[in-house]
Design a protein around this motif. Structure first.
Motif, PDB file in Angstrom:
ATOM      1  N   GLY A 192      41.182  79.844  71.821  1.00 45.36           N
ATOM      2  CA  GLY A 192      40.619  80.806  72.420  1.00 45.36           C
ATOM      3  C   GLY A 192      41.870  81.925  72.998  1.00 45.36           C
ATOM      4  O   GLY A 192      42.499  81.280  73.847  1.00 45.36           O
ATOM      5  N   SER A 193      41.799  82.862  72.731  1.00 41.92           N
ATOM      6  CA  SER A 193      42.897  83.948  73.352  1.00 41.92           C
ATOM      7  C   SER A 193      42.603  84.679  74.353  1.00 41.92           C
ATOM      8  O   SER A 193      43.308  85.292  75.277  1.00 41.92           O
ATOM      9  N   GLY A 194      41.094  84.575  74.530  1.00 39.06           N
ATOM     10  CA  GLY A 194      40.556  85.611  75.438  1.00 39.06           C
ATOM     11  C   GLY A 194      40.271  84.794  77.121  1.00 39.06           C
ATOM     12  O   GLY A 194      40.672  83.668  77.130  1.00 39.06           O
ATOM     13  N   PRO A 195      40.221  85.555  78.147  1.00 43.02           N
ATOM     14  CA  PRO A 195      40.337  85.061  79.567  1.00 43.02           C
ATOM     15  C   PRO A 195      38.868  84.196  79.541  1.00 43.02           C
ATOM     16  O   PRO A 195      39.239  83.099  80.372  1.00 43.02           O
ATOM     17  N   ALA A 196      38.124  84.477  78.979  1.00 41.39           N
ATOM     18  CA  ALA A 196      36.640  83.301  79.045  1.00 41.39           C
ATOM     19  C   ALA A 196      37.016  82.251  78.621  1.00 41.39           C
ATOM     20  O   ALA A 196      36.808  80.762  79.203  1.00 41.39           O
ATOM     21  N   GLU A 197      37.828  82.039  77.417  1.00 44.94           N
ATOM     22  CA  GLU A 197      38.146  80.671  76.379  1.00 44.94           C
ATOM     23  C   GLU A 197      39.389  80.075  77.546  1.00 44.94           C
ATOM     24  O   GLU A 197      39.564  78.689  77.681  1.00 44.94           O
ATOM     25  N   ARG A 198      40.014  80.664  78.107  1.00 44.34           N
ATOM     26  CA  ARG A 198      41.138  80.146  78.981  1.00 44.34           C
ATOM     27  C   ARG A 198      40.949  79.817  80.396  1.00 44.34           C
ATOM     28  O   ARG A 198      41.646  79.327  81.087  1.00 44.34           O
ATOM     29  N   ALA A 199      39.943  80.562  80.889  1.00 38.41           N
ATOM     30  CA  ALA A 199      39.456  80.162  82.364  1.00 38.41           C
ATOM     31  C   ALA A 199      39.151  78.836  82.869  1.00 38.41           C
ATOM     32  O   ALA A 199      38.822  77.929  81.862  1.00 38.41           O
ATOM     33  N   GLU A 200      39.679  78.393  83.671  1.00 36.75           N
ATOM     34  CA  GLU A 200      39.420  77.044  84.607  1.00 36.75           C
ATOM     35  C   GLU A 200      40.092  75.766  83.690  1.00 36.75           C
ATOM     36  O   GLU A 200      39.898  74.983  83.991  1.00 36.75           O
ATOM     37  N   LEU A 201      41.194  76.206  82.983  1.00 29.42           N
ATOM     38  CA  LEU A 201      41.817  75.183  82.287  1.00 29.42           C
ATOM     39  C   LEU A 201      42.892  74.512  83.456  1.00 29.42           C
ATOM     40  O   LEU A 201      43.340  75.120  84.236  1.00 29.42           O
ATOM     41  N   PRO A 202      42.845  73.068  83.348  1.00 25.73           N
ATOM     42  CA  PRO A 202      43.943  72.631  84.226  1.00 25.73           C
ATOM     43  C   PRO A 202      45.200  72.989  83.758  1.00 25.73           C
ATOM     44  O   PRO A 202      45.621  73.256  82.696  1.00 25.73           O
ATOM     45  N   VAL A 203      46.591  72.827  84.773  1.00 20.46           N
ATOM     46  CA  VAL A 203      47.650  73.361  84.282  1.00 20.46           C
ATOM     47  C   VAL A 203      48.611  71.995  84.623  1.00 20.46           C
ATOM     48  O   VAL A 203      48.519  71.555  85.778  1.00 20.46           O
ATOM     49  N   VAL A 204      49.711  71.829  83.825  1.00 18.45           N
ATOM     50  CA  VAL A 204      50.983  71.130  84.053  1.00 18.45           C
ATOM     51  C   VAL A 204      51.885  71.830  84.352  1.00 18.45           C
ATOM     52  O   VAL A 204      52.293  72.785  83.428  1.00 18.45           O
ATOM     53  N   VAL A 205      52.496  71.824  85.715  1.00 15.55           N
ATOM     54  CA  VAL A 205      53.792  72.671  85.875  1.00 15.55           C
ATOM     55  C   VAL A 205      55.109  71.923  85.476  1.00 15.55           C
ATOM     56  O   VAL A 205      55.252  70.796  85.768  1.00 15.55           O
ATOM     57  N   VAL A 206      55.916  72.383  84.615  1.00 16.30           N
ATOM     58  CA  VAL A 206      57.219  72.018  83.922  1.00 16.30           C
ATOM     59  C   VAL A 206      58.188  72.259  84.677  1.00 16.30           C
ATOM     60  O   VAL A 206      58.603  73.538  84.917  1.00 16.30           O
TER      61      VAL A 206
END
Length: 248
Positions: free
Chosen positions: A26-40
């Protein structure tokens, strides 16, 4: 992948590049919203691009693979931290504060969840990941992964410039402070040919419950870190998906 730069007040006005990698699907904002993140957090002599370069760690490709294999999706994000070992220094530079006070709000502005995050780092960044996880605590950090963390027993053994002096080393030394990571899922990997092997083993043995990971064939190099990347990312993704447990 999205990249940009910020002028970091915490790094005394330095221009710092950053990148975010989302998994496919999913490349749109809706598909990417609220994903957790790992800081590298990168190692000494590297920068944010090292995490994603095809010639270095290519973590975005490993992320795509583990998500395709069933790991819950999450994003990876990296930023330039210089060579100050991700903690406050006497000259006023503080790459750790940049991550917490500047980079995490930037990631939230791109729709990522930053209330409960993960950290991943190698070498200098492995120390930094453990240091920042310990600093933020289990209320904010779900998991931390360290590959070949730059750990020493004594200040006299440290790399030149890693710490300002013996007092600085003592302030942020992780040895004997494993309990500060209680409630955070921890994975530590180090190659048996790595110069940090002995200190890493002693650090692991200092936990009440042994962390995930282990000591495998390998050296202090990108070949070893790339071999460990799938297991590290799977571990982090699983921990981010799990319900928070800060009572451990």
């Amino acid at each position: 992948m999205l990249s940009g730069s910020i002028t970091s007040a915490a790094r005394r006005g330095k221009q710092c590049g950053w990148s975010i990698a989302w998994p496919p699907g999913g490349s749109g904002p809706a598909e990417r919203a609220e994903l957790p993140v790992v800081v590298v957090l990168h190692g000494r002599g590297n920068d944010h691009a090292s995490a994603f370069s095809r010639r270095y760690l290519a973590l975005d490709r490993f992320l795509a693979s583990v998500v395709a294999g069933g790991t819950a999706p999450f994003a990876l994000a990296s930023i330039d931290g210089g060579e100050t070992y991700w903690h406050a220094r006497d000259d006023g530079e503080d790459a750790g504060a940049m991550v917490v006070d500047e980079f995490l709000p930037l990631l939230a502005g791109h729709g990522l969840r930053t209330d409960r995050i993960g950290f991943l780092g190698w070498s200098m960044g492995g120390f930094g990941a453990l240091h920042l996880a310990r600093t933020l605590g289990p209320e904010r950090v779900a998991a931390v992964g360290a590959m070949s963390p730059a750990l020493w027993h004594h200040f006299k053994d440290t790399a030149p410039g890693a710490y300002d002096d013996a007092e600085d080393f003592a302030d942020v030394d992780l040895m004997g402070r494993q309990d500060d990571l209680a409630g955070i899922a921890v994975r530590i990997d180090c190659g048996r040919g790595d110069p940090f092997l002995a200190a890493s083993r002693d650090f692991v043995h200092g936990f009440e419950a042994r962390p995930a990971g282990g000591f495998q064939r390998g050296d202090h190099d990108r070949g070893y870190w790339r071999r460990m990347a799938p297991a590290q990312l799977t571990f982090l993704g699983s921990a981010l998906e799990a319900p928070a447990n800060v009572s451990a």
